[in-house]
Write a protein that holds these residues in place. Structure first.
Motif, PDB file in Angstrom:
ATOM      1  N   ILE A 187       0.843  -1.199   0.000  1.00  0.00           N
ATOM      2  CA  ILE A 187       0.000   0.000   0.000  1.00  0.00           C
ATOM      3  C   ILE A 187       0.877   1.247   0.000  1.00  0.00           C
ATOM      4  O   ILE A 187       0.659   2.188  -0.766  1.00  0.00           O
ATOM      5  N   GLY A 188       1.891   1.245   0.856  1.00  0.00           N
ATOM      6  CA  GLY A 188       2.761   2.405   0.980  1.00  0.00           C
ATOM      7  C   GLY A 188       3.558   2.718  -0.268  1.00  0.00           C
ATOM      8  O   GLY A 188       3.880   3.881  -0.539  1.00  0.00           O
ATOM      9  N   ALA A 189       3.879   1.686  -1.032  1.00  0.00           N
ATOM     10  CA  ALA A 189       4.670   1.880  -2.250  1.00  0.00           C
ATOM     11  C   ALA A 189       3.804   1.938  -3.511  1.00  0.00           C
ATOM     12  O   ALA A 189       4.313   2.074  -4.615  1.00  0.00           O
ATOM     13  N   GLY A 190       2.484   1.821  -3.339  1.00  0.00           N
ATOM     14  CA  GLY A 190       1.585   1.918  -4.486  1.00  0.00           C
ATOM     15  C   GLY A 190       1.615   0.722  -5.406  1.00  0.00           C
ATOM     16  O   GLY A 190       1.470   0.869  -6.629  1.00  0.00           O
ATOM     17  N   ALA A 191       1.765  -0.484  -4.859  1.00  0.00           N
ATOM     18  CA  ALA A 191       1.807  -1.692  -5.688  1.00  0.00           C
ATOM     19  C   ALA A 191       0.456  -1.952  -6.354  1.00  0.00           C
ATOM     20  O   ALA A 191      -0.601  -1.639  -5.802  1.00  0.00           O
ATOM     21  N   GLU A 192       0.518  -2.536  -7.549  1.00  0.00           N
ATOM     22  CA  GLU A 192      -0.707  -2.865  -8.277  1.00  0.00           C
ATOM     23  C   GLU A 192      -1.391  -4.095  -7.705  1.00  0.00           C
ATOM     24  O   GLU A 192      -2.616  -4.198  -7.712  1.00  0.00           O
ATOM     25  N   GLU A 193      -0.610  -5.046  -7.211  1.00  0.00           N
ATOM     26  CA  GLU A 193      -1.163  -6.242  -6.580  1.00  0.00           C
ATOM     27  C   GLU A 193      -0.288  -6.627  -5.397  1.00  0.00           C
ATOM     28  O   GLU A 193       0.920  -6.374  -5.388  1.00  0.00           O
ATOM     29  N   ILE A 194      -0.916  -7.268  -4.404  1.00  0.00           N
ATOM     30  CA  ILE A 194      -0.213  -7.709  -3.206  1.00  0.00           C
ATOM     31  C   ILE A 194      -0.636  -9.141  -2.920  1.00  0.00           C
ATOM     32  O   ILE A 194      -1.835  -9.418  -2.784  1.00  0.00           O
ATOM     33  N   LEU A 195       0.313 -10.039  -2.851  1.00  0.00           N
ATOM     34  CA  LEU A 195       0.023 -11.453  -2.628  1.00  0.00           C
ATOM     35  C   LEU A 195       0.504 -11.860  -1.243  1.00  0.00           C
ATOM     36  O   LEU A 195       1.689 -11.722  -0.928  1.00  0.00           O
ATOM     37  N   ILE A 196      -0.407 -12.362  -0.411  1.00  0.00           N
ATOM     38  CA  ILE A 196      -0.089 -12.704   0.966  1.00  0.00           C
ATOM     39  C   ILE A 196      -0.592 -14.104   1.304  1.00  0.00           C
ATOM     40  O   ILE A 196      -1.525 -14.608   0.682  1.00  0.00           O
ATOM     41  N   PRO A 197       0.017 -14.766   2.307  1.00  0.00           N
ATOM     42  CA  PRO A 197      -0.389 -16.135   2.661  1.00  0.00           C
ATOM     43  C   PRO A 197      -1.839 -16.228   3.120  1.00  0.00           C
ATOM     44  O   PRO A 197      -2.485 -17.265   2.932  1.00  0.00           O
ATOM     45  N   GLU A 198      -2.360 -15.170   3.742  1.00  0.00           N
ATOM     46  CA  GLU A 198      -3.698 -15.208   4.316  1.00  0.00           C
ATOM     47  C   GLU A 198      -4.804 -15.129   3.268  1.00  0.00           C
ATOM     48  O   GLU A 198      -5.975 -15.370   3.569  1.00  0.00           O
ATOM     49  N   GLN A 199      -4.452 -14.786   2.034  1.00  0.00           N
ATOM     50  CA  GLN A 199      -5.465 -14.601   0.991  1.00  0.00           C
ATOM     51  C   GLN A 199      -4.950 -15.181  -0.321  1.00  0.00           C
ATOM     52  O   GLN A 199      -3.984 -14.685  -0.888  1.00  0.00           O
ATOM     53  N   ASN A 200      -5.600 -16.235  -0.803  1.00  0.00           N
ATOM     54  CA  ASN A 200      -5.165 -16.876  -2.043  1.00  0.00           C
ATOM     55  C   ASN A 200      -5.855 -16.206  -3.225  1.00  0.00           C
ATOM     56  O   ASN A 200      -7.011 -16.500  -3.542  1.00  0.00           O
ATOM     57  N   LEU A 201      -5.140 -15.301  -3.882  1.00  0.00           N
ATOM     58  CA  LEU A 201      -5.704 -14.548  -4.999  1.00  0.00           C
ATOM     59  C   LEU A 201      -5.948 -15.442  -6.214  1.00  0.00           C
ATOM     60  O   LEU A 201      -6.937 -15.284  -6.925  1.00  0.00           O
ATOM     61  N   GLY A 202      -5.059 -16.401  -6.426  1.00  0.00           N
ATOM     62  CA  GLY A 202      -5.174 -17.270  -7.599  1.00  0.00           C
ATOM     63  C   GLY A 202      -4.453 -16.671  -8.791  1.00  0.00           C
ATOM     64  O   GLY A 202      -4.501 -15.466  -9.034  1.00  0.00           O
ATOM     65  N   VAL A 223       4.212  -5.900  -8.332  1.00  0.00           N
ATOM     66  CA  VAL A 223       3.462  -6.880  -7.550  1.00  0.00           C
ATOM     67  C   VAL A 223       4.324  -7.278  -6.365  1.00  0.00           C
ATOM     68  O   VAL A 223       5.442  -7.774  -6.537  1.00  0.00           O
ATOM     69  N   VAL A 224       3.815  -7.033  -5.162  1.00  0.00           N
ATOM     70  CA  VAL A 224       4.549  -7.393  -3.949  1.00  0.00           C
ATOM     71  C   VAL A 224       4.077  -8.774  -3.501  1.00  0.00           C
ATOM     72  O   VAL A 224       2.876  -9.015  -3.362  1.00  0.00           O
ATOM     73  N   VAL A 225       5.032  -9.676  -3.284  1.00  0.00           N
ATOM     74  CA  VAL A 225       4.715 -11.072  -2.969  1.00  0.00           C
ATOM     75  C   VAL A 225       5.354 -11.455  -1.632  1.00  0.00           C
ATOM     76  O   VAL A 225       6.577 -11.400  -1.486  1.00  0.00           O
ATOM     77  N   ALA A 226       4.545 -11.833  -0.655  1.00  0.00           N
ATOM     78  CA  ALA A 226       5.086 -12.389   0.594  1.00  0.00           C
ATOM     79  C   ALA A 226       5.667 -13.764   0.292  1.00  0.00           C
ATOM     80  O   ALA A 226       5.101 -14.533  -0.495  1.00  0.00           O
ATOM     81  N   GLU A 227       6.789 -14.098   0.907  1.00  0.00           N
ATOM     82  CA  GLU A 227       7.468 -15.359   0.582  1.00  0.00           C
ATOM     83  C   GLU A 227       6.607 -16.581   0.873  1.00  0.00           C
ATOM     84  O   GLU A 227       6.819 -17.642   0.289  1.00  0.00           O
ATOM     85  N   GLY A 228       5.604 -16.433   1.747  1.00  0.00           N
ATOM     86  CA  GLY A 228       4.743 -17.565   2.062  1.00  0.00           C
ATOM     87  C   GLY A 228       3.496 -17.648   1.217  1.00  0.00           C
ATOM     88  O   GLY A 228       2.649 -18.514   1.436  1.00  0.00           O
ATOM     89  N   ASP A 229       3.371 -16.764   0.214  1.00  0.00           N
ATOM     90  CA  ASP A 229       2.186 -16.807  -0.645  1.00  0.00           C
ATOM     91  C   ASP A 229       2.106 -18.145  -1.372  1.00  0.00           C
ATOM     92  O   ASP A 229       3.122 -18.708  -1.786  1.00  0.00           O
TER      93      ASP A 229
END
Length: 328
Positions: A187-202, A223-229
């Protein structure tokens, strides 16, 4: 005041985080303020087992508040997971005439502290030192704010290249089980998508979203990706999938890795570590044990270890909503 506490040991365990030194400093100086002895334990729980202690006073911790990492060093210990190893640790504390222990670390450290206290009835108080912000009972963990700022600064620089070459960058950040860094930094860096372990975007939805961004006039994306995505086996496999299904972009991968752990702690982390370190000694003098010192609604609180490590990370749904709205 608990007059039984005359000597306190302090150690850091698990992964290092910016602000650990500030926390050690606060513990040592709080001890000096209350005329208690303090010893530092080098190399975490393994050093505890081996009796690697050093006497500390108020002057021993000068010029530490601005330093990243931990001057006491940190190490994980397989031996401490055994009953025999914990017995050695207890014997070392008794030999050194230590009355209480302050541990700075994450959920693994606190889990070990619970077992240690159960077996030996020894006062232990914990401070949440982890960049992942995945500990219950505190709004923020020591090191999280600094890691966020490090990630945002890195993404800002990556975006300059993305804009210059019409590229899509996948930026992997730490967060094996928790998406706090990815979500807030995204959010702070203005990413277009954010992928996190708690939410499976697909993967399909991700590609569809990136296509919409392209049609709306965006010439580059982050696109920011958490390593556990869990979308792909790893970030490189995900990059290959996007390349195969979205040929409009050149796709590049950046793994920020351990750069997120290093660097001078932010002012917020220095103040947080100082407040919690003083709070740890206050708690011991009140007779508390088997608790973590956290910050809730800007108030220092004591939370049982069992509550601090209870359950899975819960992500803020409002932040997800904000990310969806601001990324169109």
């Amino acid at each position: 005041m608990n007059t039984e506490i005359k000597k306190v040991a302090v150690l850091t365990s698990g992964g290092d985080s910016p602000g650990m030194n500030a926390a050690i400093r606060a513990v040592v100086r709080a001890c000096a303020y209350h005329q208690l002895e303090c010893v530092g334990v080098y190399r975490g729980l393994q050093g505890l087992i081996e009796g690697d202690f050093k006497q500390l006073d108020a002057r021993s911790v000068k010029n530490l508040i601005n330093r990243g990492g931990t001057f006491l060093k940190s190490a994980r210990s397989k031996e401490f997971r055994t009953k025999e190893g914990r017995q050695k640790a207890y014997d070392a504390l008794r030999k050194e005439k230590v009355d209480a222990l302050v541990v700075i670390g994450g959920d693994g450290t606190f889990a070990g502290a619970i077992v240690f206290n159960e077996e030996h009835n020894f006062p232990v108080v914990g401070l949440p030192g982890t960049i992942d912000n995945d500990i219950n009972g505190t709004d923020f963990t020591i090191g999280y704010d600094t890691a966020l700022n490090t990630v945002v600064e890195a993404i800002d620089k990556i975006r300059d290249t993305a804009n210059s070459h019409n590229r899509l960058f996948l930026v992997e950040v730490m967060g094996r089980d928790a998406g706090d860094i990815a979500l807030n930094a995204g959010i702070g860096a203005g990413a277009e998508e954010i992928l996190i372990p708690e939410q499976n975007l697909g993967r399909e939805r991700l590609v569809s979203s990136l296509k919409r961004s392209k049609k709306s006039g965006k010439t580059s994306s982050i696109v920011v990706v958490a390593e556990g995505d869990q979308i792909g086996k790893n970030i490189f496999e995900l990059a290959k999938y996007i390349e195969d299904h979205l040929q409009e972009y050149e796709v590049r991968v950046t793994v920020l890795g351990h750069i997120q752990r290093g660097g001078a702690p932010s002012c917020y982390d220095r103040v947080l570590a100082s407040r919690l370190g003083v709070g740890a000694i206050d708690a011991l003098l009140r007779g508390e044990r088997d608790v973590m010192i956290g910050l809730v609604h800007n108030k220092v609180v004591s939370v049982p270890f069992t509550e601090a490590i209870k359950g899975t990370n819960v992500i803020d749904e409002e932040l997800i909503r904000v990310a969806d709205i601001t990324s169109i």
